[in-house]
Design a protein around this motif. Structure first.
Motif, mmCIF file in Angstrom:
data_model
loop_
_atom_site.group_PDB
_atom_site.id
_atom_site.type_symbol
_atom_site.label_atom_id
_atom_site.label_comp_id
_atom_site.label_asym_id
_atom_site.label_seq_id
_atom_site.Cartn_x
_atom_site.Cartn_y
_atom_site.Cartn_z
ATOM 1 N N TYR A 9 36.355 42.444 -78.596
ATOM 2 C CA TYR A 9 37.815 42.111 -78.597
ATOM 3 C C TYR A 9 38.545 42.643 -77.421
ATOM 4 N N SER A 10 38.097 43.607 -77.012
ATOM 5 C CA SER A 10 38.768 44.264 -75.717
ATOM 6 C C SER A 10 38.245 44.910 -74.750
ATOM 7 N N LYS A 11 38.615 45.145 -73.609
ATOM 8 C CA LYS A 11 37.970 45.988 -72.567
ATOM 9 C C LYS A 11 37.842 47.164 -73.063
ATOM 10 N N SER A 12 38.657 47.901 -73.469
ATOM 11 C CA SER A 12 38.472 49.419 -74.037
ATOM 12 C C SER A 12 37.218 49.327 -75.118
ATOM 13 N N GLU A 13 37.236 48.601 -75.993
ATOM 14 C CA GLU A 13 36.077 48.374 -76.726
ATOM 15 C C GLU A 13 34.791 48.402 -76.196
ATOM 16 N N THR A 14 34.714 47.304 -74.929
ATOM 17 C CA THR A 14 33.485 47.103 -74.473
ATOM 18 C C THR A 14 33.191 48.443 -73.642
ATOM 19 N N LYS A 15 34.026 49.106 -72.934
ATOM 20 C CA LYS A 15 33.716 50.276 -72.224
ATOM 21 C C LYS A 15 33.205 51.615 -72.949
ATOM 22 N N SER A 16 33.463 51.542 -74.448
ATOM 23 C CA SER A 16 32.949 52.595 -75.198
ATOM 24 C C SER A 16 31.443 52.365 -75.773
ATOM 25 N N ILE A 17 31.129 50.934 -75.308
ATOM 26 C CA ILE A 17 29.741 50.568 -75.791
ATOM 27 C C ILE A 17 28.702 50.455 -74.500
ATOM 28 N N ILE A 18 29.420 49.867 -73.606
ATOM 29 C CA ILE A 18 28.181 49.413 -72.197
ATOM 30 C C ILE A 18 28.852 50.462 -71.124
ATOM 31 N N ASP A 19 28.213 50.913 -70.368
ATOM 32 C CA ASP A 19 28.148 51.438 -68.918
ATOM 33 C C ASP A 19 28.045 50.338 -67.802
ATOM 34 N N LEU A 20 28.939 50.512 -66.751
ATOM 35 C CA LEU A 20 28.599 49.871 -65.559
ATOM 36 C C LEU A 20 27.197 50.472 -65.121
ATOM 37 N N GLY A 21 26.343 49.484 -64.539
ATOM 38 C CA GLY A 21 25.375 49.785 -63.872
ATOM 39 C C GLY A 21 24.184 49.668 -65.131
ATOM 40 N N ASP A 22 24.510 49.459 -66.243
ATOM 41 C CA ASP A 22 23.365 49.075 -67.313
ATOM 42 C C ASP A 22 22.699 47.955 -67.037
ATOM 43 N N PHE A 23 21.303 47.922 -67.474
ATOM 44 C CA PHE A 23 20.828 46.569 -67.129
ATOM 45 C C PHE A 23 20.683 45.628 -68.299
ATOM 46 N N ALA A 24 20.343 44.623 -68.166
ATOM 47 C CA ALA A 24 20.167 43.491 -69.307
ATOM 48 C C ALA A 24 19.005 42.852 -68.977
ATOM 49 N N GLU A 25 18.213 42.604 -69.969
ATOM 50 C CA GLU A 25 17.042 41.759 -70.020
ATOM 51 C C GLU A 25 17.197 40.569 -70.762
ATOM 52 N N PHE A 26 16.386 39.506 -70.944
ATOM 53 C CA PHE A 26 16.498 38.367 -71.464
ATOM 54 C C PHE A 26 15.618 38.655 -72.791
ATOM 55 N N ASN A 27 16.406 38.084 -73.707
ATOM 56 C CA ASN A 27 15.553 38.349 -75.304
ATOM 57 C C ASN A 27 14.865 37.126 -75.527
#
Length: 337
Positions: free
Chosen positions: A137-155
């Motif tokens: 629900y917020s930018k701060s919450e997302t920053k605590s979970i995901i780092d810039l430079g993380d990869f994403a793959e298709f499920n």
């Protein structure tokens, strides 16, 4: 099935570790010695049975698959991203992804059609129109979970549609990686090298290093090619490529001319052995061929390609008969030396 394990492994361009570990485990089971260079390529050398033969043959495939990389946070908690490799952007909306080593689930969001204006409904989709929603629900919450430079793959999981038709992510080029492992199960007169390369999707970077290390006499690229058997083909666009009619053996790959004597040799072996294959003049993309030529090594180059539908989108299809016929043909070709 090894191919299924390879396709389900995680290996976006630049993040091939999971796939590399799976291949390493297979090579250890086979008691094969291998090395890993600074880029992350795996290089296997299987000494030939004939001590008098100095011929070096290199089989090459790539481990990496198309994926995404997280580039920034939006104020609403969603994520902006870029692609790792060339892919069809129109295939991305409303697909699920797994982000980073902890496999955080997300959905690639697009403004719903009933909220789009006329211009938005008719223009081509770009990355600026998309975001990844992880339920934050917020930018701060997302920053605590995901780092810039993380990869994403298709499920997307490997799945059989019939006895021979499969669908999966990463068929380009886990098919080639699986074929290399199958090739290493037999002995040959020549010195055989197998290269499992990284970063093919962003400029064929890995193959530069592995090829320069070996400097083979014959280089064989094992990759995939677009099957275009479901669309109307303009005769000026070249010959169609079909699923189920065997591997494709071209004379030309993009701007690269392949070695005609080796093309004729492997085609002759296929015909003598009743192995189906497809004859075309050339492919639009050069794949690894141009890259290895730029290393300056004096080698003969050959491409053996497995047809896949919907390449460079998040999911592809292929026929296992083409996969099996490629293995049969390559074994006979390498044993001819």
């Amino acid at each position: 099935m090894l191919l299924e394990k390879l396709c389900n492994s995680i290996g976006p361009t630049g993040y091939e570790g999971d796939t590399r570990n799976l291949i390493k485990d297979e090579l250890k089971i086979m008691n094969l010695e291998f090395s890993i260079d600074n880029m992350g390529n795996i290089l296997v050398h299987k000494k030939g049975k004939n001590d008098k033969s100095n011929l070096k043959v290199m089989l090459s495939a790539h481990m990496d698959e198309c994926g995404l990389i997280i580039t920034s946070y939006n104020s609403d908690g969603t994520l902006k991203f870029s692609t790792l490799g060339s892919m069809n952007i129109n295939s991305l909306p409303c697909k699920t992804v797994l982000i980073g080593k902890h496999k955080i689930r997300g959905v690639i969001g697009l403004k719903p059609i009933h909220l789009q204006n006329k211009k938005e409904r008719t223009h081509s989709i770009s990355l600026n129109d998309l975001c990844i929603d992880i339920g934050s629900y917020s930018k701060s919450e997302t920053k605590s979970i995901i780092d810039l430079g993380d990869f994403a793959e298709f499920n997307i999981e490997f799945e059989k549609f019939s006895d021979t038709i499969i669908k999966s992510k990463a068929l380009n080029d886990r098919l080639g990686c699986s074929i290399l492992i199958e090739m290493l199960k037999e002995d040959y007169n020549c010195d055989l090298y197998a290269a499992f390369n990284v970063q093919e999707n962003i400029g064929q970077r890995g193959v530069f290093a592995s090829n320069y290390s070996v400097k083979p006499d014959i280089f064989v690229s094992i990759d995939t090619v677009n099957a275009n058997d479901l669309v109307d083909i303009d005769i000026n666009e070249g010959a169609p490529v079909f699923l189920g009619r065997g591997p494709v053996i071209p004379f030309k790959a993009g701007i690269s001319m392949l070695d005609r004597s080796n093309v004729k040799c492997i085609r002759s072996i296929a015909e003598q052995s009743d192995i189906v294959y497809q004859r075309i003049a050339g492919t639009r993309k050069e794949g690894q061929s141009t890259s290895v030529q730029l290393t300056g090594s004096n080698m003969k180059i050959l491409s053996v390609l497995i047809p896949c539908r919907y390449m460079n989108s998040i999911v592809s299809m292929c026929d296992l008969n083409d996969y099996e016929n490629t293995i049969k043909l390559l074994k006979k070709y390498i044993k001819s030396f």
